[in-house]
Motif scaffolding. Structure first.
Motif, mmCIF file in Angstrom:
data_model
loop_
_atom_site.group_PDB
_atom_site.id
_atom_site.type_symbol
_atom_site.label_atom_id
_atom_site.label_comp_id
_atom_site.label_asym_id
_atom_site.label_seq_id
_atom_site.Cartn_x
_atom_site.Cartn_y
_atom_site.Cartn_z
ATOM 1 N N PRO A 141 0.619 -1.453 -0.081
ATOM 2 C CA PRO A 141 0.280 -0.337 0.163
ATOM 3 C C PRO A 141 0.540 0.890 -0.289
ATOM 4 C CG PRO A 141 -0.181 -0.964 2.058
ATOM 5 C CD PRO A 141 0.535 -2.173 1.624
ATOM 6 N N GLY A 142 0.512 2.201 -0.580
ATOM 7 C CA GLY A 142 0.807 3.196 -0.042
ATOM 8 C C GLY A 142 1.390 4.026 0.551
ATOM 9 N N LYS A 143 3.030 3.712 0.974
ATOM 10 C CA LYS A 143 3.618 4.596 2.371
ATOM 11 C C LYS A 143 4.470 5.554 2.285
ATOM 12 C CE LYS A 143 3.076 0.083 4.569
ATOM 13 N NZ LYS A 143 3.745 -1.017 4.780
ATOM 14 N N ASN A 144 5.334 6.444 3.415
ATOM 15 C CA ASN A 144 5.908 6.980 3.382
ATOM 16 C C ASN A 144 6.882 6.350 3.822
ATOM 17 O OD1 ASN A 144 4.392 9.135 2.461
ATOM 18 N ND2 ASN A 144 3.600 10.144 4.487
ATOM 19 N N PHE A 145 8.323 6.863 2.920
ATOM 20 C CA PHE A 145 9.458 6.403 3.331
ATOM 21 C C PHE A 145 10.890 7.032 3.819
ATOM 22 C CE2 PHE A 145 7.140 2.650 1.636
ATOM 23 C CZ PHE A 145 7.303 1.341 2.344
ATOM 24 N N TYR A 146 11.617 6.997 4.792
ATOM 25 C CA TYR A 146 13.126 7.828 4.854
ATOM 26 C C TYR A 146 13.610 7.387 3.676
ATOM 27 C CZ TYR A 146 10.917 10.214 9.090
ATOM 28 O OH TYR A 146 10.411 11.103 9.540
ATOM 29 N N VAL A 147 14.726 7.541 3.060
ATOM 30 C CA VAL A 147 15.482 7.011 1.702
ATOM 31 C C VAL A 147 16.853 7.433 1.845
ATOM 32 C CG1 VAL A 147 15.823 6.232 -0.715
ATOM 33 C CG2 VAL A 147 12.853 6.287 0.364
ATOM 34 N N LYS A 148 17.786 6.367 1.759
ATOM 35 C CA LYS A 148 18.988 6.851 1.910
ATOM 36 C C LYS A 148 19.854 6.525 0.193
ATOM 37 C CE LYS A 148 23.224 6.959 4.443
ATOM 38 N NZ LYS A 148 23.746 8.759 4.305
ATOM 39 N N SER A 149 20.555 7.112 -0.346
ATOM 40 C CA SER A 149 21.082 6.927 -2.021
ATOM 41 C C SER A 149 21.959 6.206 -1.534
ATOM 42 C CB SER A 149 20.359 7.486 -2.788
ATOM 43 O OG SER A 149 19.029 7.499 -2.848
ATOM 44 N N LEU A 166 20.730 5.929 8.104
ATOM 45 C CA LEU A 166 19.980 6.767 8.233
ATOM 46 C C LEU A 166 19.618 6.772 9.185
ATOM 47 C CD1 LEU A 166 17.333 7.991 6.369
ATOM 48 C CD2 LEU A 166 16.550 5.651 5.601
ATOM 49 N N ALA A 167 18.770 5.924 10.012
ATOM 50 C CA ALA A 167 17.912 6.247 11.595
ATOM 51 C C ALA A 167 19.183 7.045 12.835
ATOM 52 C CB ALA A 167 18.410 5.295 12.303
ATOM 53 N N GLN A 168 20.167 7.538 12.623
ATOM 54 C CA GLN A 168 21.179 7.769 12.888
ATOM 55 C C GLN A 168 20.337 9.524 12.135
ATOM 56 O OE1 GLN A 168 24.894 6.885 13.176
ATOM 57 N NE2 GLN A 168 24.532 4.866 14.170
ATOM 58 N N GLU A 169 21.200 9.377 11.218
ATOM 59 C CA GLU A 169 20.481 10.642 10.567
ATOM 60 C C GLU A 169 18.846 11.279 10.642
ATOM 61 O OE1 GLU A 169 23.512 9.789 7.065
ATOM 62 O OE2 GLU A 169 21.685 9.892 6.875
ATOM 63 N N ASN A 172 15.340 10.306 15.967
ATOM 64 C CA ASN A 172 13.990 10.564 16.650
ATOM 65 C C ASN A 172 14.124 8.705 16.217
ATOM 66 O OD1 ASN A 172 12.041 10.550 18.323
ATOM 67 N ND2 ASN A 172 11.102 12.764 17.309
ATOM 68 N N PRO A 173 13.465 8.060 17.019
ATOM 69 C CA PRO A 173 13.010 6.669 16.233
ATOM 70 C C PRO A 173 11.510 6.810 16.422
ATOM 71 C CG PRO A 173 14.220 6.690 18.762
ATOM 72 C CD PRO A 173 14.642 7.708 18.022
ATOM 73 N N ASN A 174 11.066 7.454 17.552
ATOM 74 C CA ASN A 174 9.635 7.623 17.066
ATOM 75 C C ASN A 174 9.502 7.916 15.893
ATOM 76 O OD1 ASN A 174 8.953 7.574 20.047
ATOM 77 N ND2 ASN A 174 9.758 9.133 20.220
ATOM 78 N N LEU A 175 9.903 8.247 14.459
ATOM 79 C CA LEU A 175 9.739 9.133 13.576
ATOM 80 C C LEU A 175 9.587 7.649 12.548
ATOM 81 C CD1 LEU A 175 11.284 12.303 12.973
ATOM 82 C CD2 LEU A 175 8.221 11.745 14.112
ATOM 83 N N TYR A 176 9.984 6.955 12.531
ATOM 84 C CA TYR A 176 9.846 5.447 11.897
ATOM 85 C C TYR A 176 10.064 3.695 12.702
ATOM 86 C CZ TYR A 176 15.034 5.322 13.907
ATOM 87 O OH TYR A 176 16.277 5.063 14.416
ATOM 88 N N LEU A 177 9.684 3.418 12.143
ATOM 89 C CA LEU A 177 9.894 1.885 11.857
ATOM 90 C C LEU A 177 10.541 0.938 11.955
ATOM 91 C CD1 LEU A 177 6.143 0.735 10.193
ATOM 92 C CD2 LEU A 177 6.324 1.865 13.134
ATOM 93 N N ASP A 178 11.194 0.546 13.023
ATOM 94 C CA ASP A 178 12.255 0.157 13.265
ATOM 95 C C ASP A 178 13.050 -1.726 13.311
ATOM 96 O OD1 ASP A 178 11.789 -1.228 15.988
ATOM 97 O OD2 ASP A 178 13.410 -0.330 16.903
ATOM 98 N N ASN A 179 10.980 -2.197 12.943
ATOM 99 C CA ASN A 179 10.935 -3.640 12.824
ATOM 100 C C ASN A 179 11.296 -4.424 11.077
ATOM 101 O OD1 ASN A 179 8.502 -2.008 11.623
ATOM 102 N ND2 ASN A 179 8.020 -4.666 12.233
ATOM 103 N N LEU A 200 13.466 3.185 5.264
ATOM 104 C CA LEU A 200 12.718 3.036 6.946
ATOM 105 C C LEU A 200 11.331 3.702 6.644
ATOM 106 C CD1 LEU A 200 15.382 4.098 9.328
ATOM 107 C CD2 LEU A 200 14.530 1.379 8.839
ATOM 108 N N GLU A 201 10.173 2.905 6.861
ATOM 109 C CA GLU A 201 8.685 3.150 6.628
ATOM 110 C C GLU A 201 8.810 4.070 7.946
ATOM 111 O OE1 GLU A 201 3.915 2.314 7.282
ATOM 112 O OE2 GLU A 201 5.292 0.631 7.130
ATOM 113 N N SER A 202 8.290 5.156 7.342
ATOM 114 C CA SER A 202 8.255 6.512 8.505
ATOM 115 C C SER A 202 6.092 6.099 9.176
ATOM 116 C CB SER A 202 7.801 7.948 7.525
ATOM 117 O OG SER A 202 7.084 8.891 8.631
ATOM 118 N N THR A 203 6.297 7.172 10.231
ATOM 119 C CA THR A 203 5.462 6.478 11.540
ATOM 120 C C THR A 203 4.819 7.988 11.184
ATOM 121 O OG1 THR A 203 6.703 7.848 13.136
ATOM 122 C CG2 THR A 203 6.233 5.162 13.207
#
Length: 211
Positions: A141-149, A166-169, A172-179, A200-203
């Motif tokens: 489904p349509g989702k938002n992702f943080y993307v590092k190239s 990417l997670a460090q950049e 805030n760990p509340n802004l993405y799913l880490d599983n 990483l999927e954005s929350t």
């Protein structure tokens, strides 16, 4: 450390704006690839909003994701687009080759790996089904992702390190799913100049802008 369990399971082998992607990105070359909107660009990554799309996929759950397993999964999908489908037709190759890595739980630390080929845009409806029982159609489904190239020919360990970067950049760990996370590879095996991504999927719903 974040994603350490998955790393151990792998063998060694701000300007804020919402910018629609009106043209196919150059890293897609002449292949169909997912449509997305760049919600926000940062120094070393960006937040993208992706449309819902159908993919053909295959998966394995294992403690050791080997090169042989990777090759077997790739060719299972390659045979699907080569004619191993209900219409016995050839289907154009698309980009990227997308892989989901879902972190395992418990002492065995197994992880699930899912390899995807995108179904071409003009075949998203009435899509031929795979004849191999280990391949299947799935809609992401349509989702938002943080993307590092990044360039190069990354190993699995390189991909894990890029996800951690990417997670460090993001900070805030509340802004993405880490599983789980995605890796995306856009080039064939013989390409010299290569484009790779980790997602990483954005929350968030994508409307939240970060400073």
């Amino acid at each position: 450390m974040l994603f350490q369990c998955v790393l151990s399971s792998l063998l060694v082998f701000a300007f804020t704006a919402t910018v629609p992607s009106q043209q196919k990105p150059t890293f897609c070359h002449d292949l169909d690839c997912p449509n997305f909107t760049t919600v926000q660009s940062f120094k070393d990554y960006e937040l993208r909003k992706y449309d819902s799309l159908k993919w053909v996929a295959t998966n394995v759950t294992t403690m050791e994701y080997t090169d042989d397993i990777n090759r077997e999964m790739f060719f299972r999908l390659f045979y699907y687009i080569s004619g191993n489908n209900s219409a016995a037709m050839k289907i154009p190759m698309t980009a990227p080759v997308l892989r989901t890595v879902i972190h395992g739980q418990g002492p065995t630390c197994e992880a699930t790996f899912i390899t995807h080929f995108m179904i071409p845009h003009n075949m998203q409806t009435n899509t031929p089904t795979p004849t191999d029982p280990k391949a299947y159609l799935v809609t992401i489904p349509g989702k938002n992702f943080y993307v590092k190239s990044f360039p190069g020919r990354p190993t699995d360990q390189d991909n894990v390190e890029k996800v951690e970067e990417l997670a460090q950049e993001i900070g805030n760990p509340n802004l993405y799913l880490d599983n789980y996370y995605f890796t995306a590879n856009y080039d064939g095996p013989y390409a010299i100049h290569r484009h790779n991504e980790v997602w990483l999927e954005s929350t968030s719903a994508g409307s939240r802008m970060l400073g």
